[in-house]
Design a protein around this motif. Structure first.
Motif, PDB file in Angstrom:
ATOM      1  N   ALA A   1      12.448  47.896  15.258  1.00 47.88           N
ATOM      2  CA  ALA A   1      11.451  47.330  14.350  1.00 47.88           C
ATOM      3  C   ALA A   1      10.074  47.392  15.001  1.00 47.88           C
ATOM      4  CB  ALA A   1      11.811  45.892  14.017  1.00 47.88           C
ATOM      5  N   ARG A   2       9.067  47.540  14.159  1.00 48.52           N
ATOM      6  CA  ARG A   2       7.704  47.617  14.681  1.00 48.52           C
ATOM      7  C   ARG A   2       7.367  46.360  15.462  1.00 48.52           C
ATOM      8  NH1 ARG A   2       3.281  50.691  13.591  1.00 48.52           N
ATOM      9  NH2 ARG A   2       1.235  49.752  13.968  1.00 48.52           N
ATOM     10  N   ALA A   3       6.880  46.546  16.675  1.00 48.61           N
ATOM     11  CA  ALA A   3       6.592  45.393  17.537  1.00 48.61           C
ATOM     12  C   ALA A   3       5.414  44.597  16.986  1.00 48.61           C
ATOM     13  CB  ALA A   3       6.276  45.868  18.955  1.00 48.61           C
ATOM     14  N   ALA A   4       5.523  43.276  17.135  1.00 49.70           N
ATOM     15  CA  ALA A   4       4.454  42.404  16.639  1.00 49.70           C
ATOM     16  C   ALA A   4       3.211  42.476  17.520  1.00 49.70           C
ATOM     17  CB  ALA A   4       4.960  40.965  16.559  1.00 49.70           C
ATOM     18  N   HIS A   5       3.408  42.866  18.788  1.00 52.53           N
ATOM     19  CA  HIS A   5       2.288  42.921  19.728  1.00 52.53           C
ATOM     20  C   HIS A   5       2.217  44.308  20.362  1.00 52.53           C
ATOM     21  CE1 HIS A   5       1.847  38.542  19.450  1.00 52.53           C
ATOM     22  NE2 HIS A   5       3.165  38.481  19.573  1.00 52.53           N
ATOM     23  N   ARG A   6       1.057  44.665  20.816  1.00 55.17           N
ATOM     24  CA  ARG A   6       0.845  45.972  21.439  1.00 55.17           C
ATOM     25  C   ARG A   6       1.559  46.028  22.788  1.00 55.17           C
ATOM     26  NH1 ARG A   6      -5.392  47.650  21.142  1.00 55.17           N
ATOM     27  NH2 ARG A   6      -4.429  49.625  21.771  1.00 55.17           N
ATOM     28  N   PHE A   7       1.870  47.261  23.194  1.00 61.58           N
ATOM     29  CA  PHE A   7       2.522  47.478  24.483  1.00 61.58           C
ATOM     30  C   PHE A   7       1.654  46.914  25.612  1.00 61.58           C
ATOM     31  CE2 PHE A   7       3.156  50.431  28.166  1.00 61.58           C
ATOM     32  CZ  PHE A   7       4.430  50.003  28.505  1.00 61.58           C
ATOM     33  N   ASP A   8       2.304  46.280  26.568  1.00 60.15           N
ATOM     34  CA  ASP A   8       1.608  45.626  27.681  1.00 60.15           C
ATOM     35  C   ASP A   8       1.160  46.687  28.700  1.00 60.15           C
ATOM     36  OD1 ASP A   8       0.663  43.917  29.611  1.00 60.15           O
ATOM     37  OD2 ASP A   8       2.631  43.104  30.172  1.00 60.15           O
TER      38      ASP A   8
ATOM     39  N   PRO B   1       1.479  37.784  25.212  1.00 57.07           N
ATOM     40  CA  PRO B   1       2.435  37.367  24.179  1.00 57.07           C
ATOM     41  C   PRO B   1       3.727  38.191  24.163  1.00 57.07           C
ATOM     42  CG  PRO B   1       0.596  38.585  23.209  1.00 57.07           C
ATOM     43  CD  PRO B   1       0.228  38.318  24.634  1.00 57.07           C
ATOM     44  N   ALA B   2       3.683  39.418  24.659  1.00 60.93           N
ATOM     45  CA  ALA B   2       4.872  40.275  24.735  1.00 60.93           C
ATOM     46  C   ALA B   2       4.877  40.943  26.108  1.00 60.93           C
ATOM     47  CB  ALA B   2       4.869  41.309  23.621  1.00 60.93           C
ATOM     48  N   PRO B   3       5.215  40.197  27.154  1.00 61.37           N
ATOM     49  CA  PRO B   3       5.083  40.718  28.518  1.00 61.37           C
ATOM     50  C   PRO B   3       6.035  41.871  28.809  1.00 61.37           C
ATOM     51  CG  PRO B   3       6.304  38.659  28.537  1.00 61.37           C
ATOM     52  CD  PRO B   3       5.784  38.844  27.140  1.00 61.37           C
ATOM     53  N   LEU B   4       5.618  42.698  29.744  1.00 59.66           N
ATOM     54  CA  LEU B   4       6.442  43.817  30.188  1.00 59.66           C
ATOM     55  C   LEU B   4       7.743  43.316  30.801  1.00 59.66           C
ATOM     56  CD1 LEU B   4       6.368  46.989  30.699  1.00 59.66           C
ATOM     57  CD2 LEU B   4       5.636  46.397  33.009  1.00 59.66           C
ATOM     58  N   VAL B   5       7.652  42.283  31.623  1.00 58.80           N
ATOM     59  CA  VAL B   5       8.811  41.711  32.308  1.00 58.80           C
ATOM     60  C   VAL B   5       8.923  40.243  31.942  1.00 58.80           C
ATOM     61  CG1 VAL B   5       9.828  41.155  34.553  1.00 58.80           C
ATOM     62  CG2 VAL B   5       8.651  43.336  34.233  1.00 58.80           C
ATOM     63  N   ASP B   6      10.107  39.852  31.510  1.00 63.43           N
ATOM     64  CA  ASP B   6      10.366  38.452  31.203  1.00 63.43           C
ATOM     65  C   ASP B   6      10.558  37.704  32.518  1.00 63.43           C
ATOM     66  OD1 ASP B   6      11.239  36.002  30.359  1.00 63.43           O
ATOM     67  OD2 ASP B   6      12.782  36.765  29.007  1.00 63.43           O
ATOM     68  N   LEU B   7       9.524  36.981  32.951  1.00 63.78           N
ATOM     69  CA  LEU B   7       9.588  36.292  34.244  1.00 63.78           C
ATOM     70  C   LEU B   7      10.644  35.198  34.256  1.00 63.78           C
ATOM     71  CD1 LEU B   7       5.774  36.037  35.097  1.00 63.78           C
ATOM     72  CD2 LEU B   7       7.450  37.727  35.877  1.00 63.78           C
ATOM     73  N   GLU B   8      10.909  34.629  33.085  1.00 69.33           N
ATOM     74  CA  GLU B   8      11.972  33.631  33.014  1.00 69.33           C
ATOM     75  C   GLU B   8      13.319  34.265  33.352  1.00 69.33           C
ATOM     76  OE1 GLU B   8      13.918  30.146  32.718  1.00 69.33           O
ATOM     77  OE2 GLU B   8      11.745  30.429  32.651  1.00 69.33           O
ATOM     78  N   LEU B   9      13.511  35.496  32.914  1.00 70.83           N
ATOM     79  CA  LEU B   9      14.742  36.226  33.234  1.00 70.83           C
ATOM     80  C   LEU B   9      14.846  36.477  34.729  1.00 70.83           C
ATOM     81  CD1 LEU B   9      17.221  37.973  32.524  1.00 70.83           C
ATOM     82  CD2 LEU B   9      15.642  39.860  32.113  1.00 70.83           C
TER      83      LEU B   9
ATOM     84  N   THR C   1      26.672  42.219  34.775  1.00 72.56           N
ATOM     85  CA  THR C   1      26.095  40.875  34.859  1.00 72.56           C
ATOM     86  C   THR C   1      24.617  40.898  34.526  1.00 72.56           C
ATOM     87  OG1 THR C   1      27.715  40.245  36.554  1.00 72.56           O
ATOM     88  CG2 THR C   1      25.726  38.892  36.391  1.00 72.56           C
ATOM     89  N   ALA C   2      23.905  41.913  35.007  1.00 65.70           N
ATOM     90  CA  ALA C   2      22.463  41.982  34.765  1.00 65.70           C
ATOM     91  C   ALA C   2      22.146  42.198  33.292  1.00 65.70           C
ATOM     92  CB  ALA C   2      21.855  43.100  35.613  1.00 65.70           C
ATOM     93  N   VAL C   3      22.817  43.168  32.655  1.00 68.12           N
ATOM     94  CA  VAL C   3      22.474  43.479  31.266  1.00 68.12           C
ATOM     95  C   VAL C   3      22.984  42.428  30.291  1.00 68.12           C
ATOM     96  CG1 VAL C   3      22.348  45.944  31.703  1.00 68.12           C
ATOM     97  CG2 VAL C   3      24.502  44.952  30.939  1.00 68.12           C
ATOM     98  N   SER C   4      24.029  41.685  30.667  1.00 67.18           N
ATOM     99  CA  SER C   4      24.544  40.647  29.772  1.00 67.18           C
ATOM    100  C   SER C   4      23.687  39.390  29.793  1.00 67.18           C
ATOM    101  CB  SER C   4      25.983  40.287  30.154  1.00 67.18           C
ATOM    102  OG  SER C   4      26.033  39.701  31.451  1.00 67.18           O
ATOM    103  N   ALA C   5      22.714  39.346  30.684  1.00 68.69           N
ATOM    104  CA  ALA C   5      21.864  38.158  30.797  1.00 68.69           C
ATOM    105  C   ALA C   5      20.696  38.168  29.829  1.00 68.69           C
ATOM    106  CB  ALA C   5      21.344  38.026  32.234  1.00 68.69           C
ATOM    107  N   VAL C   6      20.572  39.238  29.010  1.00 70.02           N
ATOM    108  CA  VAL C   6      19.424  39.350  28.110  1.00 70.02           C
ATOM    109  C   VAL C   6      19.901  39.664  26.701  1.00 70.02           C
ATOM    110  CG1 VAL C   6      17.930  40.159  29.956  1.00 70.02           C
ATOM    111  CG2 VAL C   6      19.119  41.810  28.540  1.00 70.02           C
ATOM    112  N   PRO C   7      19.079  39.386  25.679  1.00 68.91           N
ATOM    113  CA  PRO C   7      19.405  39.793  24.314  1.00 68.91           C
ATOM    114  C   PRO C   7      19.467  41.311  24.212  1.00 68.91           C
ATOM    115  CG  PRO C   7      17.623  38.176  24.338  1.00 68.91           C
ATOM    116  CD  PRO C   7      17.830  38.593  25.759  1.00 68.91           C
ATOM    117  N   SER C   8      20.194  41.812  23.218  1.00 66.21           N
ATOM    118  CA  SER C   8      20.381  43.259  23.094  1.00 66.21           C
ATOM    119  C   SER C   8      19.060  44.011  22.926  1.00 66.21           C
ATOM    120  CB  SER C   8      21.297  43.574  21.908  1.00 66.21           C
ATOM    121  OG  SER C   8      20.748  43.068  20.703  1.00 66.21           O
ATOM    122  N   ALA C   9      18.078  43.356  22.336  1.00 64.59           N
ATOM    123  CA  ALA C   9      16.792  44.018  22.135  1.00 64.59           C
ATOM    124  C   ALA C   9      16.036  44.248  23.432  1.00 64.59           C
ATOM    125  CB  ALA C   9      15.919  43.198  21.185  1.00 64.59           C
ATOM    126  N   ARG C  10      16.431  43.562  24.513  1.00 64.08           N
ATOM    127  CA  ARG C  10      15.722  43.697  25.786  1.00 64.08           C
ATOM    128  C   ARG C  10      16.599  44.318  26.869  1.00 64.08           C
ATOM    129  NH1 ARG C  10      10.630  43.787  26.104  1.00 64.08           N
ATOM    130  NH2 ARG C  10      10.254  42.334  27.811  1.00 64.08           N
TER     131      ARG C  10
END
Length: 447
Positions: A182-189, A242-250, A370-379
């Motif tokens: 889907a078209r991203a709501a924010h521009r690429f970081d 608003p749409a960071p390259l890396v999810d720091l929380e992750l 383990t790494a890939v299962s820690a995020v939603p499929s979109a990320r």
């Protein structure tokens, strides 16, 4: 589909080190200096590690199949330029172009695999096969390079990639489903991509150049300073985007951090062992490149056999158990290999290499899962990019840090001195693997 993704993975990773066995005839033909030889090898690793995160995010935003096709096309073009290079300078530039492909290929391939297989057991099995590609590619790179150089010449060490990459590109639209995000709501970081690329590039440059230039040289210290400052600016910028390259929380999640640390540590050990055992056997035991590749086969063979098995076990056995078991097995292999002596040959190291490869084969698939299962499929593209970037940084750190130990001992001259350096480096490696195993058990929960 799985065959396409795994072959692309092996091809991308193996090209980081298969060129090492082609350096002597290449240097003689192009009259390359020692520094140019270093950059012919290192340019690929530097660009690959620096751009993996940005490549993963681009695959999430613009389509994973599109990213695969683009990456394979760039890789084929760069490989052709390498094969036709008339001078060392052109070859180094072509290696940079060649390395622009895998940052798109690697994250997209894992994201495609994760999204396409819905059954947990089948997904674990598929990830196990895919995960074998990285360790197997590192281990068999010298064997592939040795065989190609011996039979066809050094230019074909690059040229063989062209038909393989083009065949994969032709097969991709036929066997890999199209995805239209889907078209991203924010521009690429863009700012984040530039900052993380600069930070990783500066870090990898320092790690690569440290042994040659000296860890306290102005260039190396400046590169580490640039990496640290750029990383701080990157963190600050990501917190506000608003749409960071890396999810720091992750990144701050203990499970995700532990899985990536474990994978980086495995690559820290396996690539360094491949490089320095190869150098030892060729320099002091006078093995040919092909014979050296065969001597390293227990390492890659164990990864290839056990990674799919570990992938299937991931659906039934706790990942923390498999990761810790693999790390400890690899630690035993490194410790056994540390007993290498100046008069030892391939027959004296095969068991240790087998144990090290077995540990890598057992540990790598559950770290990836383990790494890939820690995020939603979109990320998942972003998660796999961080995971692969961590592996490459770990591999680079292993070659640089352990290489400085080996080189400092080898300066005294002779096979015995080189073997002493290897012994110290491998004891350090064994200790690090064991420490990360303990940390894995602490950070990844039982459930």
């Amino acid at each position: 589909m799985l065959a396409i993704l795994v072959i692309a993975q092996v091809m991308s990773v193996a090209n980081a080190n298969l060129i090492a066995v082609a350096l002597p005839p290449l240097s003689a033909d192009l009259d390359a200096s020692g520094a140019q030889e270093q950059w012919i090898v290192d340019a690929y690793v530097l660009v690959l590690a620096a751009l993996l995160v940005a490549g993963g995010v681009l695959s999430d935003r613009y389509g994973r199949r599109r990213a695969m096709l683009t990456g394979l096309t760039i890789f084929a073009a760069g490989s052709l330029a390498c094969a036709l290079a008339p001078s060392p300078e052109v070859l180094i530039a072509a290696r940079v172009v060649q390395a622009l492909g895998p940052p798109l290929i690697l994250p997209a391939s894992l994201a495609i695999l994760t999204a396409s297989v819905s059954d947990p057991l089948a997904r674990a099995r598929a990830i196990g096969v895919w995960g074998a590609g990285s360790g197997f590619g590192v281990a068999v790179g010298p064997l592939i390079g040795g065989a190609v150089v011996a039979g066809l010449g050094w230019r074909w060490a690059f040229g063989v990639n062209v038909p393989v990459a083009l065949a994969l590109a032709a097969a991709t639209p036929l066997f890999i489903p199209d995805d239209r995000p889907a078209r991203a709501a924010h521009r690429f970081d863009v700012r984040g991509a530039l900052l993380v690329t600069a930070a990783l590039g500066a870090l990898v440059f320092g790690l690569i150049e440290g042994p040659a230039r000296g860890w306290t040289s102005a260039e190396v210290l400046a590169s580490f300073a640039v990496a640290a400052v750029t990383l701080l600016v990157f963190i600050s910028a990501e917190r506000r985007h608003p749409a960071p390259l890396v999810d720091l929380e992750l990144v701050r999640r203990p499970v995700f951090a532990a899985a990536n640390l474990a994978a980086a540590t495995i690559l820290f050990a396996t690539l360094a062992v491949s490089v320095y055992i190869s150098a030892f056997l060729q320099t002091f035991r006078e093995l040919t490149p092909l014979e050296t590749g065969l001597a390293l086969l227990p390492l890659g063979g164990a990864v290839a056999v056990l990674a799919p098995v570990s992938g299937r076990l991931t659906a039934h056995v706790r990942p923390r158990t498999l990761i810790a078991t693999g790390l400890l097995c690899a630690a035993v292999g490194a410790l056994l290999l540390s007993r290498v002596g100046g008069a030892d040959g391939p027959g004296d190291v095969w068991l240790a290499l087998l144990l090290l490869g077995a540990g890598a084969g057992v540990a790598l698939p559950p770290t990836t899962a383990t790494a890939v299962s820690a995020v939603p499929s979109a990320r998942t593209g972003m998660a796999s990019a961080i995971h692969n970037a961590g592996r490459q940084v770990g591999a680079t750190l292993g070659v640089a840090a352990l290489g400085s130990i080996v080189v400092s001992h080898a300066a005294h001259g002779g096979a015995a001195a080189y073997a002493d350096g290897l012994s110290v480096a491998l004891v350090v490696t064994a200790g690090l693997l064991a420490a990360v195993a303990a940390l894995t058990l602490r950070l990844i929960p039982r459930r």
